[in-house]
Design a protein around this motif. Structure first.
Motif, PDB file in Angstrom:
ATOM      1  N   ALA A  96       0.829  -1.208   0.000  1.00  0.00           N
ATOM      2  CA  ALA A  96       0.000   0.000   0.000  1.00  0.00           C
ATOM      3  C   ALA A  96       0.864   1.259   0.000  1.00  0.00           C
ATOM      4  CB  ALA A  96      -0.919   0.004   1.214  1.00  0.00           C
ATOM      5  N   THR A 114      -3.203   3.885   1.665  1.00  0.00           N
ATOM      6  CA  THR A 114      -4.342   3.319   0.944  1.00  0.00           C
ATOM      7  C   THR A 114      -5.046   2.254   1.775  1.00  0.00           C
ATOM      8  OG1 THR A 114      -3.288   3.716  -1.184  1.00  0.00           O
ATOM      9  CG2 THR A 114      -5.041   2.077  -1.148  1.00  0.00           C
ATOM     10  N   ASP A 115      -6.382   2.321   1.765  1.00  0.00           N
ATOM     11  CA  ASP A 115      -7.253   1.333   2.404  1.00  0.00           C
ATOM     12  C   ASP A 115      -7.133   1.279   3.918  1.00  0.00           C
ATOM     13  OD1 ASP A 115      -8.587   0.562   0.114  1.00  0.00           O
ATOM     14  OD2 ASP A 115      -7.212  -1.056  -0.351  1.00  0.00           O
ATOM     15  N   THR A 145     -12.432   5.220   4.889  1.00  0.00           N
ATOM     16  CA  THR A 145     -11.308   4.444   4.364  1.00  0.00           C
ATOM     17  C   THR A 145     -10.741   5.165   3.148  1.00  0.00           C
ATOM     18  OG1 THR A 145     -12.275   2.369   5.125  1.00  0.00           O
ATOM     19  CG2 THR A 145     -10.596   2.223   3.403  1.00  0.00           C
ATOM     20  N   SER A 171      -9.416   5.686  -0.264  1.00  0.00           N
ATOM     21  CA  SER A 171      -9.467   4.967  -1.541  1.00  0.00           C
ATOM     22  C   SER A 171      -8.145   5.115  -2.278  1.00  0.00           C
ATOM     23  CB  SER A 171     -10.601   5.519  -2.412  1.00  0.00           C
ATOM     24  OG  SER A 171     -10.484   5.052  -3.740  1.00  0.00           O
TER      25      SER A 171
END
Length: 300
Positions: free
Chosen positions: A164, A203-204, A227, A229
């Motif tokens: 990520a 991310t996430d 969250t 994106s």
């Protein structure tokens, strides 16, 4: 005596023909697998013949004896002229992928065979992630370059590995209720965008952006947890409602009526007025909005 098969009378020998197909190895022997190897020849009637076939790499092989399917490694008896023939079929292998929500610009092959020209896998992309490489049939260490060379065999499986990105952008927008706006309708008709925070995160992952506490006359909303994106499109909208305040008017000595009392939103214009009884003259307003103007306007 060896007689031609077309000759009438007693036949003591038959023709045994060996036809080896491409990409096969055909073995024909007398009696058993340890017997004398044979090619096309004349064989005595009743002789036991051993026949077996093996394929080249990347192929399957089959065989017939006298036009009838024959199991490799079995024997048969010469009861007539027979052709032992082998054939090969190429094996098409499968390639499966686990992209873990990634995408490839050009789809990778899902099948190949031993004659397929050498090719390398197209690496996938995934918004908000860095591609670390493939694992699977190439091993457990991610590799960004995976090549299947001509002559390879076997079904293959590949999994995309990701990390990520920690600097994925997202926004926090702060809106203030307009004086004429409906506090329950969160849109640009009823609220004014006053601040935008451009932030970054992984991310996430979940984030809970802070609200502003410096807007005088407004009540901050509850914080939101969202969250981030990988597309970088996450927007958190905070809508701040205007505080309301009550204007209370009291009649002093000599005052007949007062107008303008009520509840007003922060920032609204408030006009208060008073009528004076006969025999009195206007003096002033006292209190929070002390002023000598009889018909007086102030901002809440």
């Amino acid at each position: 005596t060896i007689l031609n098969n077309n000759t009438t009378g007693t036949v003591d020998y038959y023709t045994l023909t060996k036809t080896q197909g491409t990409n096969t190895t055909l073995t024909v022997k007398l009696d058993s697998s340890t017997g004398t190897a044979l090619s096309t020849t004349q064989v005595l009637k009743g002789t036991t013949i051993y026949a077996a076939v093996s394929p080249a790499t990347g192929y399957t092989a089959s065989m017939t004896v006298g036009g009838t399917a024959h199991t490799s490694g079995n024997t048969f008896t010469m009861s007539a002229a027979k052709e032992v023939k082998s054939t090969a079929a190429i094996i098409n292998y499968t390639i499966t992928y686990n992209l873990d929500s990634g995408i490839v610009s050009t789809p990778n092959p899902t099948t190949y065979n031993v004659t397929t020209a050498t090719f390398s896998l197209t690496n996938p992309t995934k918004a908000g992630y860095e591609f670390l490489g493939w694992t699977g049939s190439n091993g457990t260490t991610p590799q960004k370059t995976v090549t299947i060379t001509v002559g390879s065999t076997g079904n293959k499986t590949y999994t995309a590995n990701w990390s990520a990105i920690t600097s994925t952008p997202y926004k926090v927008q702060h809106w203030q209720q307009k004086l004429t706006g409906d506090k329950d309708v969160h849109d640009s008709t009823n609220y004014t965008l006053v601040d935008t925070d451009n932030l970054q995160g992984e991310t996430d992952t979940s984030v809970t952006p802070a609200v502003k506490t410096t807007y005088t006359g407004f009540t901050a909303p509850a914080t939101q947890t969202v969250t981030i994106s990988g597309e970088g499109t996450t927007i958190v909208n905070y809508y701040y409602t205007r505080n309301s305040h009550t204007v209370t008017l009291n009649k002093g000595t000599g005052i007949d009526t007062v107008t303008g009392a009520g509840t007003y939103l922060y920032g609204a214009n408030v006009t208060i007025n008073a009528t004076v009884k006969t025999g009195y003259t206007w003096n002033k307003w006292t209190g929070d909005e002390a002023n000598t103007t009889q018909n007086y306007t102030f901002t809440m």
